[in-house]
Motif scaffolding. Structure first.
Motif, PDB file in Angstrom:
ATOM      1  N   LEU A   4       0.977   1.618   8.888  1.00 29.98           N
ATOM      2  CA  LEU A   4       2.397   1.672   9.201  1.00 29.98           C
ATOM      3  C   LEU A   4       3.160   0.398   8.860  1.00 29.98           C
ATOM      4  O   LEU A   4       4.248   0.161   9.355  1.00 29.98           O
ATOM      5  CB  LEU A   4       2.614   2.015  10.676  1.00 29.98           C
ATOM      6  CG  LEU A   4       2.262   3.444  11.101  1.00 29.98           C
ATOM      7  CD1 LEU A   4       2.577   3.633  12.568  1.00 29.98           C
ATOM      8  CD2 LEU A   4       3.015   4.478  10.275  1.00 29.98           C
ATOM      9  N   THR A   5       2.570  -0.459   7.977  1.00 30.15           N
ATOM     10  CA  THR A   5       3.274  -1.670   7.586  1.00 30.15           C
ATOM     11  C   THR A   5       4.589  -1.344   6.917  1.00 30.15           C
ATOM     12  O   THR A   5       5.611  -1.988   7.163  1.00 30.15           O
ATOM     13  CB  THR A   5       2.396  -2.512   6.640  1.00 30.15           C
ATOM     14  OG1 THR A   5       1.219  -2.919   7.334  1.00 30.15           O
ATOM     15  CG2 THR A   5       3.140  -3.737   6.167  1.00 30.15           C
ATOM     16  N   VAL A   6       4.601  -0.344   6.053  1.00 28.60           N
ATOM     17  CA  VAL A   6       5.810   0.025   5.329  1.00 28.60           C
ATOM     18  C   VAL A   6       6.903   0.468   6.301  1.00 28.60           C
ATOM     19  O   VAL A   6       8.052   0.019   6.232  1.00 28.60           O
ATOM     20  CB  VAL A   6       5.512   1.140   4.312  1.00 28.60           C
ATOM     21  CG1 VAL A   6       6.805   1.592   3.620  1.00 28.60           C
ATOM     22  CG2 VAL A   6       4.502   0.666   3.276  1.00 28.60           C
ATOM     23  N   GLY A   7       6.558   1.348   7.212  1.00 22.15           N
ATOM     24  CA  GLY A   7       7.546   1.849   8.157  1.00 22.15           C
ATOM     25  C   GLY A   7       8.010   0.789   9.140  1.00 22.15           C
ATOM     26  O   GLY A   7       9.206   0.681   9.428  1.00 22.15           O
ATOM     27  N   LEU A 113       6.143  -0.567  -4.374  1.00 24.19           N
ATOM     28  CA  LEU A 113       5.098   0.276  -4.939  1.00 24.19           C
ATOM     29  C   LEU A 113       4.109  -0.504  -5.792  1.00 24.19           C
ATOM     30  O   LEU A 113       3.051   0.021  -6.151  1.00 24.19           O
ATOM     31  CB  LEU A 113       5.743   1.390  -5.786  1.00 24.19           C
ATOM     32  CG  LEU A 113       6.516   2.449  -4.994  1.00 24.19           C
ATOM     33  CD1 LEU A 113       7.246   3.397  -5.939  1.00 24.19           C
ATOM     34  CD2 LEU A 113       5.585   3.225  -4.074  1.00 24.19           C
ATOM     35  N   ALA A 114       4.447  -1.747  -6.144  1.00 19.06           N
ATOM     36  CA  ALA A 114       3.518  -2.588  -6.901  1.00 19.06           C
ATOM     37  C   ALA A 114       2.355  -3.059  -6.028  1.00 19.06           C
ATOM     38  O   ALA A 114       1.331  -3.506  -6.538  1.00 19.06           O
ATOM     39  CB  ALA A 114       4.259  -3.796  -7.470  1.00 19.06           C
ATOM     40  N   ASN A 115       2.512  -2.930  -4.712  1.00 23.47           N
ATOM     41  CA  ASN A 115       1.429  -3.259  -3.790  1.00 23.47           C
ATOM     42  C   ASN A 115       0.395  -2.128  -3.778  1.00 23.47           C
ATOM     43  O   ASN A 115       0.674  -1.027  -4.258  1.00 23.47           O
ATOM     44  CB  ASN A 115       1.999  -3.448  -2.380  1.00 23.47           C
ATOM     45  CG  ASN A 115       2.838  -4.697  -2.262  1.00 23.47           C
ATOM     46  OD1 ASN A 115       2.323  -5.801  -2.133  1.00 23.47           O
ATOM     47  ND2 ASN A 115       4.157  -4.529  -2.322  1.00 23.47           N
ATOM     48  N   VAL A 122       4.343   5.488   1.123  1.00 27.65           N
ATOM     49  CA  VAL A 122       5.652   4.839   1.184  1.00 27.65           C
ATOM     50  C   VAL A 122       6.721   5.839   1.626  1.00 27.65           C
ATOM     51  O   VAL A 122       7.535   5.562   2.512  1.00 27.65           O
ATOM     52  CB  VAL A 122       6.020   4.220  -0.172  1.00 27.65           C
ATOM     53  CG1 VAL A 122       7.493   3.808  -0.197  1.00 27.65           C
ATOM     54  CG2 VAL A 122       5.135   3.017  -0.463  1.00 27.65           C
ATOM     55  N   ALA A 123       6.697   7.016   1.004  1.00 24.87           N
ATOM     56  CA  ALA A 123       7.697   8.028   1.336  1.00 24.87           C
ATOM     57  C   ALA A 123       7.559   8.489   2.774  1.00 24.87           C
ATOM     58  O   ALA A 123       8.547   8.593   3.509  1.00 24.87           O
ATOM     59  CB  ALA A 123       7.571   9.223   0.380  1.00 24.87           C
ATOM     60  N   ALA A 124       6.328   8.760   3.195  1.00 18.61           N
ATOM     61  CA  ALA A 124       6.105   9.278   4.545  1.00 18.61           C
ATOM     62  C   ALA A 124       6.498   8.264   5.609  1.00 18.61           C
ATOM     63  O   ALA A 124       7.158   8.601   6.599  1.00 18.61           O
ATOM     64  CB  ALA A 124       4.642   9.681   4.705  1.00 18.61           C
ATOM     65  N   GLU A 125       6.112   7.004   5.412  1.00 16.78           N
ATOM     66  CA  GLU A 125       6.385   6.002   6.433  1.00 16.78           C
ATOM     67  C   GLU A 125       7.866   5.629   6.489  1.00 16.78           C
ATOM     68  O   GLU A 125       8.425   5.409   7.567  1.00 16.78           O
ATOM     69  CB  GLU A 125       5.525   4.758   6.194  1.00 16.78           C
ATOM     70  CG  GLU A 125       4.058   5.001   6.468  1.00 16.78           C
ATOM     71  CD  GLU A 125       3.243   3.721   6.480  1.00 16.78           C
ATOM     72  OE1 GLU A 125       3.843   2.636   6.630  1.00 16.78           O
ATOM     73  OE2 GLU A 125       2.010   3.806   6.330  1.00 16.78           O
TER      74      GLU A 125
END
Length: 265
Positions: A4-7, A113-115, A122-125
Protein backbone atom coordinates in the motif's frame (compact mmCIF):
# COMPACT_ATOMS: atom_id res chain seq x y z
CA UNK A 1 7.66 -1.14 -2.57
CA UNK A 2 5.96 -2.13 0.67
CA UNK A 3 2.27 -2.95 0.83
CA UNK A 4 0.00 0.00 0.00
CA UNK A 5 2.95 2.37 -0.45
CA UNK A 6 1.39 3.81 -3.59
CA UNK A 7 -1.97 4.45 -1.98
CA UNK A 8 -0.64 5.74 1.33
CA UNK A 9 1.67 8.15 -0.51
CA UNK A 10 -1.31 9.63 -2.33
CA UNK A 11 -3.26 9.94 0.93
CA UNK A 12 -0.26 11.57 2.59
CA UNK A 13 -0.03 14.10 -0.22
CA UNK A 14 -3.74 14.88 0.16
CA UNK A 15 -3.86 15.01 3.95
CA UNK A 16 -4.11 18.80 4.21
CA UNK A 17 -6.82 19.00 1.60
CA UNK A 18 -8.70 16.21 3.35
CA UNK A 19 -8.38 18.05 6.67
CA UNK A 20 -9.92 21.19 5.15
CA UNK A 21 -12.75 19.13 3.68
CA UNK A 22 -13.39 17.62 7.10
CA UNK A 23 -13.45 21.02 8.80
CA UNK A 24 -15.80 22.33 6.11
CA UNK A 25 -18.18 19.42 6.61
CA UNK A 26 -18.20 19.93 10.38
CA UNK A 27 -18.95 23.62 9.85
CA UNK A 28 -21.77 22.79 7.47
CA UNK A 29 -23.35 20.40 9.97
CA UNK A 30 -23.04 22.90 12.80
CA UNK A 31 -24.54 25.72 10.75
CA UNK A 32 -27.42 23.53 9.56
CA UNK A 33 -28.47 21.97 12.85
CA UNK A 34 -28.21 25.34 14.62
CA UNK A 35 -30.98 26.61 12.34
CA UNK A 36 -33.44 23.93 13.36
CA UNK A 37 -34.70 25.43 16.66
CA UNK A 38 -35.88 28.54 14.83
CA UNK A 39 -37.74 26.49 12.20
CA UNK A 40 -39.23 23.55 14.09
CA UNK A 41 -42.35 25.48 15.13
CA UNK A 42 -42.94 26.96 11.68
CA UNK A 43 -45.79 24.74 10.50
CA UNK A 44 -46.42 27.19 7.66
CA UNK A 45 -43.33 25.79 5.95
CA UNK A 46 -45.27 22.65 5.11
CA UNK A 47 -48.04 24.66 3.43
CA UNK A 48 -45.45 26.65 1.49
CA UNK A 49 -43.70 23.53 0.22
CA UNK A 50 -47.02 21.83 -0.60
CA UNK A 51 -47.76 24.61 -3.09
CA UNK A 52 -44.48 24.09 -4.95
CA UNK A 53 -44.33 22.05 -8.18
CA UNK A 54 -43.68 18.34 -7.74
CA UNK A 55 -40.28 18.57 -9.43
CA UNK A 56 -39.15 21.23 -6.96
CA UNK A 57 -40.32 19.13 -4.01
CA UNK A 58 -38.43 16.17 -5.43
CA UNK A 59 -35.23 18.22 -5.61
CA UNK A 60 -35.25 18.72 -1.85
CA UNK A 61 -36.41 15.18 -1.12
CA UNK A 62 -39.71 16.32 0.39
CA UNK A 63 -42.48 13.84 1.12
CA UNK A 64 -45.95 14.84 2.26
CA UNK A 65 -45.96 12.34 5.14
CA UNK A 66 -42.73 13.81 6.56
CA UNK A 67 -43.26 17.45 7.62
CA UNK A 68 -40.52 19.82 6.57
CA UNK A 69 -40.28 21.23 10.09
CA UNK A 70 -39.68 17.77 11.59
CA UNK A 71 -36.05 16.72 12.19
CA UNK A 72 -36.20 14.09 9.43
CA UNK A 73 -37.81 16.45 6.93
CA UNK A 74 -35.47 19.32 7.79
CA UNK A 75 -32.24 17.33 7.58
CA UNK A 76 -33.36 15.56 4.41
CA UNK A 77 -34.08 18.86 2.68
CA UNK A 78 -31.10 20.80 4.01
CA UNK A 79 -28.40 18.13 3.94
CA UNK A 80 -29.08 14.67 2.61
CA UNK A 81 -30.97 15.60 -0.56
CA UNK A 82 -28.88 18.64 -1.41
CA UNK A 83 -25.60 19.73 0.16
CA UNK A 84 -24.17 16.37 1.24
CA UNK A 85 -24.41 14.57 -2.12
CA UNK A 86 -23.17 17.64 -3.99
CA UNK A 87 -20.10 17.96 -1.76
CA UNK A 88 -19.32 14.25 -1.92
CA UNK A 89 -19.65 14.24 -5.69
CA UNK A 90 -17.27 17.18 -6.03
CA UNK A 91 -14.75 15.48 -3.78
CA UNK A 92 -15.19 12.01 -5.27
CA UNK A 93 -15.12 13.02 -8.92
CA UNK A 94 -12.02 15.13 -8.35
CA UNK A 95 -10.26 12.33 -6.48
CA UNK A 96 -11.25 9.68 -9.00
CA UNK A 97 -10.14 11.79 -11.95
CA UNK A 98 -6.83 12.59 -10.26
CA UNK A 99 -5.99 8.96 -9.46
CA UNK A 100 -4.72 8.04 -12.94
CA UNK A 101 -5.75 10.71 -15.45
CA UNK A 102 -4.52 13.59 -13.31
CA UNK A 103 -1.24 11.88 -12.48
CA UNK A 104 -0.63 11.13 -16.15
CA UNK A 105 -1.32 14.73 -17.14
CA UNK A 106 1.03 16.03 -14.46
CA UNK A 107 3.79 13.66 -15.56
CA UNK A 108 4.02 11.88 -12.20
CA UNK A 109 2.60 8.55 -13.35
CA UNK A 110 5.51 7.42 -15.56
CA UNK A 111 8.18 7.94 -12.86
CA UNK A 112 5.97 5.98 -10.48
CA UNK A 113 5.65 3.12 -12.94
CA UNK A 114 9.43 3.10 -13.42
CA UNK A 115 9.63 1.57 -9.94
CA UNK A 116 9.27 -2.21 -9.44
CA UNK A 117 5.50 -1.98 -9.21
CA UNK A 118 2.86 -3.19 -11.66
CA UNK A 119 0.32 -1.01 -13.44
CA UNK A 120 -2.43 -3.07 -11.87
CA UNK A 121 -1.19 -2.31 -8.37
CA UNK A 122 -0.73 1.40 -9.08
CA UNK A 123 -4.25 1.68 -10.46
CA UNK A 124 -5.85 -0.33 -7.67
CA UNK A 125 -4.11 1.46 -4.83
CA UNK A 126 -4.62 4.96 -6.21
CA UNK A 127 -8.28 4.17 -6.81
CA UNK A 128 -8.58 2.82 -3.26
CA UNK A 129 -6.98 6.02 -1.96
CA UNK A 130 -9.63 8.05 -3.79
CA UNK A 131 -12.38 5.95 -2.22
CA UNK A 132 -10.82 6.32 1.23
CA UNK A 133 -10.92 10.11 0.89
CA UNK A 134 -14.66 10.03 0.23
CA UNK A 135 -15.28 7.52 3.00
CA UNK A 136 -13.30 9.63 5.49
CA UNK A 137 -15.41 12.72 4.80
CA UNK A 138 -18.62 10.68 5.13
CA UNK A 139 -17.44 9.34 8.49
CA UNK A 140 -16.58 12.86 9.67
CA UNK A 141 -20.01 14.07 8.54
CA UNK A 142 -21.80 11.22 10.36
CA UNK A 143 -19.80 11.81 13.53
CA UNK A 144 -20.43 15.57 13.43
CA UNK A 145 -24.16 15.07 12.93
CA UNK A 146 -24.33 12.48 15.70
CA UNK A 147 -22.56 14.79 18.16
CA UNK A 148 -23.98 18.18 17.16
CA UNK A 149 -27.50 17.21 16.10
CA UNK A 150 -28.83 16.37 19.59
CA UNK A 151 -27.59 19.71 20.95
CA UNK A 152 -30.23 21.46 18.84
CA UNK A 153 -32.89 18.75 18.77
CA UNK A 154 -32.18 18.09 15.10
CA UNK A 155 -32.04 14.31 15.60
CA UNK A 156 -35.08 13.93 17.83
CA UNK A 157 -37.03 10.84 16.83
CA UNK A 158 -34.48 9.73 14.23
CA UNK A 159 -33.01 6.28 14.77
CA UNK A 160 -29.22 6.03 14.76
CA UNK A 161 -29.50 3.20 12.22
CA UNK A 162 -31.37 5.52 9.86
CA UNK A 163 -28.63 8.14 10.10
CA UNK A 164 -25.99 5.50 9.43
CA UNK A 165 -27.98 4.08 6.52
CA UNK A 166 -28.52 7.51 4.97
CA UNK A 167 -24.80 8.26 5.20
CA UNK A 168 -23.99 4.87 3.66
CA UNK A 169 -26.39 5.59 0.80
CA UNK A 170 -24.72 8.98 0.23
CA UNK A 171 -21.36 7.22 0.12
CA UNK A 172 -22.72 4.76 -2.44
CA UNK A 173 -23.93 7.58 -4.67
CA UNK A 174 -20.54 9.29 -4.50
CA UNK A 175 -18.69 6.00 -4.98
CA UNK A 176 -20.44 5.35 -8.29
CA UNK A 177 -19.36 8.69 -9.75
CA UNK A 178 -15.89 8.50 -8.20
CA UNK A 179 -15.34 5.19 -9.96
CA UNK A 180 -16.70 6.54 -13.23
CA UNK A 181 -14.23 9.43 -13.06
CA UNK A 182 -11.42 6.97 -12.31
CA UNK A 183 -12.40 4.75 -15.24
CA UNK A 184 -12.55 7.63 -17.73
CA UNK A 185 -9.25 9.00 -16.49
CA UNK A 186 -7.61 5.59 -16.71
CA UNK A 187 -8.95 5.06 -20.23
CA UNK A 188 -8.08 8.49 -21.61
CA UNK A 189 -5.08 9.56 -19.58
CA UNK A 190 -6.68 12.93 -18.92
CA UNK A 191 -8.20 14.57 -15.85
CA UNK A 192 -10.40 16.94 -17.86
CA UNK A 193 -12.39 14.23 -19.70
CA UNK A 194 -12.79 12.31 -16.45
CA UNK A 195 -14.21 15.28 -14.54
CA UNK A 196 -16.41 16.34 -17.45
CA UNK A 197 -17.77 12.84 -18.08
CA UNK A 198 -18.52 12.02 -14.45
CA UNK A 199 -19.98 15.48 -13.71
CA UNK A 200 -22.20 15.34 -16.79
CA UNK A 201 -23.42 11.90 -15.76
CA UNK A 202 -24.23 13.18 -12.26
CA UNK A 203 -26.16 16.18 -13.59
CA UNK A 204 -28.01 14.07 -16.16
CA UNK A 205 -28.92 11.51 -13.52
CA UNK A 206 -30.17 14.21 -11.18
CA UNK A 207 -32.32 15.79 -13.88
CA UNK A 208 -33.63 12.39 -14.94
CA UNK A 209 -34.62 11.57 -11.38
CA UNK A 210 -36.45 14.85 -10.88
CA UNK A 211 -38.00 15.51 -14.30
CA UNK A 212 -39.16 12.03 -15.25
CA UNK A 213 -42.06 10.58 -13.30
CA UNK A 214 -41.37 6.99 -14.26
CA UNK A 215 -39.92 4.66 -16.87
CA UNK A 216 -36.74 2.59 -17.10
CA UNK A 217 -34.36 5.53 -17.48
CA UNK A 218 -35.40 7.02 -14.15
CA UNK A 219 -35.04 3.70 -12.33
CA UNK A 220 -31.50 3.32 -13.70
CA UNK A 221 -30.31 6.60 -12.19
CA UNK A 222 -28.25 6.29 -8.97
CA UNK A 223 -30.01 9.47 -7.89
CA UNK A 224 -33.34 7.61 -8.08
CA UNK A 225 -32.00 4.91 -5.77
CA UNK A 226 -30.68 7.53 -3.37
CA UNK A 227 -33.69 9.87 -3.26
CA UNK A 228 -36.38 7.19 -3.19
CA UNK A 229 -38.02 8.18 0.09
CA UNK A 230 -36.91 10.00 3.20
CA UNK A 231 -34.05 7.88 4.50
CA UNK A 232 -34.01 9.48 7.92
CA UNK A 233 -37.69 8.84 8.54
CA UNK A 234 -38.04 5.41 6.95
CA UNK A 235 -34.49 4.16 6.53
CA UNK A 236 -32.73 3.87 3.16
CA UNK A 237 -34.17 1.52 0.59
CA UNK A 238 -32.15 -1.61 -0.10
CA UNK A 239 -31.35 -0.56 -3.67
CA UNK A 240 -29.57 2.59 -2.48
CA UNK A 241 -27.30 0.45 -0.31
CA UNK A 242 -26.37 -2.44 -2.59
CA UNK A 243 -26.88 -1.29 -6.21
CA UNK A 244 -23.86 1.08 -6.35
CA UNK A 245 -21.42 -1.73 -5.62
CA UNK A 246 -21.95 -3.97 -8.69
CA UNK A 247 -22.02 -0.84 -10.85
CA UNK A 248 -18.78 0.27 -9.23
CA UNK A 249 -17.19 -3.14 -9.80
CA UNK A 250 -18.02 -3.02 -13.51
CA UNK A 251 -16.73 0.54 -13.89
CA UNK A 252 -13.49 -0.18 -12.03
CA UNK A 253 -12.83 -3.36 -13.99
CA UNK A 254 -13.47 -1.58 -17.29
CA UNK A 255 -11.17 1.29 -16.39
CA UNK A 256 -8.45 -1.07 -15.19
CA UNK A 257 -8.56 -3.22 -18.34
CA UNK A 258 -8.39 -0.17 -20.61
CA UNK A 259 -5.53 1.27 -18.58
CA UNK A 260 -3.55 -1.97 -18.78
CA UNK A 261 -3.95 -2.03 -22.56
CA UNK A 262 -2.88 1.55 -23.18
CA UNK A 263 0.56 2.55 -24.44
CA UNK A 264 1.78 5.18 -22.00
CA UNK A 265 4.88 6.12 -23.93
Amino acid sequence: MSTLTVGTRLLTDRRRTLAWWSLGVIGLVLFTVSLYPSLKDQASLNDLVADLPETVRAMIGHQAEVPLNSPAGFLQARLFATMLPILLLVLGIGAGARAIGGAEEEGTLEPLLANPVTRRRVAAERYLAAVVQVAAVVIVFAAALTVLGPLFGALDGIAAAHVAGACAAAFGLALTHTTLAFAIGAATGGRGPAVAGAAATAVLGYLTQNLLTGGPFRSLSPWSWYLDGNMLANGPNATALWAPFPVTAVLFTTGLVLFLRRDLR
